[in-house]
Design a protein around this motif. Sequence first.
Motif, short mmCIF file in Angstrom:
data_model
loop_
_atom_site.label_atom_id
_atom_site.label_comp_id
_atom_site.label_asym_id
_atom_site.label_seq_id
_atom_site.Cartn_x
_atom_site.Cartn_y
_atom_site.Cartn_z
N MET A 1 -11.53 -4.46 1.04
CA MET A 1 -11.83 -5.89 1.10
C MET A 1 -10.53 -6.66 1.01
N LEU A 2 -10.38 -7.64 1.91
CA LEU A 2 -9.22 -8.52 1.88
C LEU A 2 -9.54 -9.74 1.02
N GLU A 3 -8.48 -10.41 0.57
CA GLU A 3 -8.68 -11.56 -0.30
C GLU A 3 -9.36 -12.73 0.40
N MET B 1 1.08 -6.91 7.00
CA MET B 1 1.90 -7.78 7.85
C MET B 1 1.03 -8.48 8.89
N MET B 2 0.12 -7.72 9.47
CA MET B 2 -0.71 -8.22 10.55
C MET B 2 -1.71 -9.27 10.08
N VAL B 3 -2.44 -8.96 9.01
CA VAL B 3 -3.52 -9.86 8.58
C VAL B 3 -3.02 -11.01 7.72
N GLY B 4 -1.83 -10.87 7.13
CA GLY B 4 -1.24 -11.97 6.38
C GLY B 4 -1.90 -12.25 5.05
N CYS B 5 -2.62 -11.28 4.50
CA CYS B 5 -3.21 -11.46 3.17
C CYS B 5 -3.33 -10.09 2.50
N GLU B 6 -3.73 -10.10 1.23
CA GLU B 6 -3.70 -8.88 0.43
C GLU B 6 -5.05 -8.15 0.41
N VAL B 7 -4.96 -6.84 0.20
CA VAL B 7 -6.15 -6.02 -0.03
C VAL B 7 -6.48 -6.13 -1.52
N THR B 8 -7.74 -6.47 -1.83
CA THR B 8 -8.11 -6.70 -3.23
C THR B 8 -8.86 -5.54 -3.87
N SER B 9 -9.69 -4.83 -3.07
CA SER B 9 -10.46 -3.72 -3.63
C SER B 9 -10.73 -2.67 -2.56
N VAL B 10 -10.97 -1.45 -3.01
CA VAL B 10 -11.19 -0.33 -2.08
C VAL B 10 -12.26 0.60 -2.62
N SER B 11 -12.85 1.37 -1.70
CA SER B 11 -13.77 2.45 -2.05
C SER B 11 -13.51 3.57 -1.06
N ALA B 12 -13.05 4.73 -1.55
CA ALA B 12 -12.56 5.77 -0.65
C ALA B 12 -13.13 7.14 -0.96
N ILE B 13 -13.21 7.95 0.08
CA ILE B 13 -13.54 9.37 -0.05
C ILE B 13 -12.32 10.15 0.44
N THR B 14 -11.85 11.09 -0.35
CA THR B 14 -10.72 11.93 0.06
C THR B 14 -11.18 13.38 0.18
N SER B 15 -10.48 14.14 1.00
CA SER B 15 -10.81 15.55 1.15
C SER B 15 -9.56 16.34 1.50
N GLY C 1 -15.50 7.84 -4.69
CA GLY C 1 -15.78 6.62 -3.93
C GLY C 1 -16.04 5.40 -4.77
N ALA C 2 -15.77 5.47 -6.07
CA ALA C 2 -15.98 4.30 -6.95
C ALA C 2 -15.13 3.13 -6.50
N LEU C 3 -15.64 1.92 -6.70
CA LEU C 3 -14.89 0.72 -6.35
C LEU C 3 -13.68 0.59 -7.28
N VAL C 4 -12.49 0.40 -6.69
CA VAL C 4 -11.26 0.25 -7.47
C VAL C 4 -10.57 -1.03 -7.03
N HIS C 5 -10.19 -1.86 -7.97
CA HIS C 5 -9.44 -3.08 -7.67
C HIS C 5 -7.96 -2.75 -7.57
N VAL C 6 -7.31 -3.33 -6.58
CA VAL C 6 -5.89 -3.05 -6.32
C VAL C 6 -5.04 -3.81 -7.35
N LYS C 7 -4.09 -3.09 -7.94
CA LYS C 7 -3.17 -3.71 -8.90
C LYS C 7 -2.37 -4.80 -8.21
N LYS C 8 -2.26 -5.97 -8.85
CA LYS C 8 -1.54 -7.09 -8.28
C LYS C 8 -0.08 -7.11 -8.76
N PHE C 9 0.81 -7.40 -7.84
CA PHE C 9 2.23 -7.57 -8.17
C PHE C 9 2.73 -8.87 -7.56
#
Length: 358
Positions: free
Chosen positions: A234-236, A203-217, A350-358
């Motif tokens: 990464m934003l579009e 809502m704030m940035v007004g654009c979509e997240v396109t890809s992520v790289s994460a560590i979970t624990s 932490g592999a790069l994953v592209h966000v599914k688009k809808f």
Amino acid sequence: MAAPPQIAILGAGIFVKTQYIPRLSEISNLLCLKYIWSRSEESARGAVEIAKQHFPGVKCKWGDQGLNDIILDASVLGVAVVLAGQAQVDISLELLKAGKHVIQEKPAAASTPEIETALASYNFICTSSGQPIWAVAENYRFEPAFLESKKLMADVGDMMNVQVIIEGSMNGSNPYFSSSWRRNFEGGFILDMGVHFIAGLRMMVGCEVTSVSAITSHVDATLPPPDIISSNFMLENGCSGVFVMVVSSSSPKIIWRVVGTKGTLQVERGKDNGKHGYLVSLYSPDGQCKSTFYSFSGVTEELKAFIQDISQAIVKKGRDYEAEPRSSFLEGARDVAVLEAMLESGSKGGALVHVKKF
């Protein structure tokens, strides 16, 4: 003047009792609450007793027969589905197929495959039996703080970096801590809670997240895994950011912060004069800061928008009207897609994953 639309609530848990009933009472001139349903008679009656203070005519329904009664009742135009996350999509589609308008609690679904199947079913329903509304109740998109922050983004210049820091308070004192469906839900509290914070970000940035790289624990053994996520995204528009979420911390804090070429905008959850809400702060290059506090009102506003959409659909006889886009199932789906990508990346080290688009 047309009579207010009649609605039903499916669910009689904590959120119905503490939020839906009180918030609907604030806009009781816009609707008639006809039924509250739960799987058990005891649970349904408990919620109805609370609701009768504001809606004296509300009736109690329970079990399969009670649900079927609501589905077959042509006078019920809208239904709020406030159930366990695993059950919401199937029941929502059943109601939509019967021609009911539906507002379903977040998250929109448990996964993107479930979303794809649900959207295909919904699109088929819309082509064969009118145009029922399928809304997802994501109150962050209706909070005045985020509406204002979206406007203020123009004052920060080009985005340089975005930070979302969530230090939650999901411990034994939280009423949702023992929620069994959240503990058995794919993604657990990270997905159920996290969609709020992703909604605020988008809502704030007004654009979509396109890809992520994460560590979970997983640190807190009293919580389902994972309970911590640290993600780059990464934003579009090419801007990068970080999303850090700790489900349960000893010092809760929730912040969205956008650093720009002409200033910095921050939204922080807090209290002012005993009221919960968000402090929106705009920092300028000369060191000045303008801050305004906005109390919570998103739940009331999203419910009001849903009721107004139903009224509009009645006037236009189910065709050629546009429901509130912030409530659309697609918006809720996009929130889930970002969290799912982060969880997938975490499971892959932490592999790069592209966000599914809808």
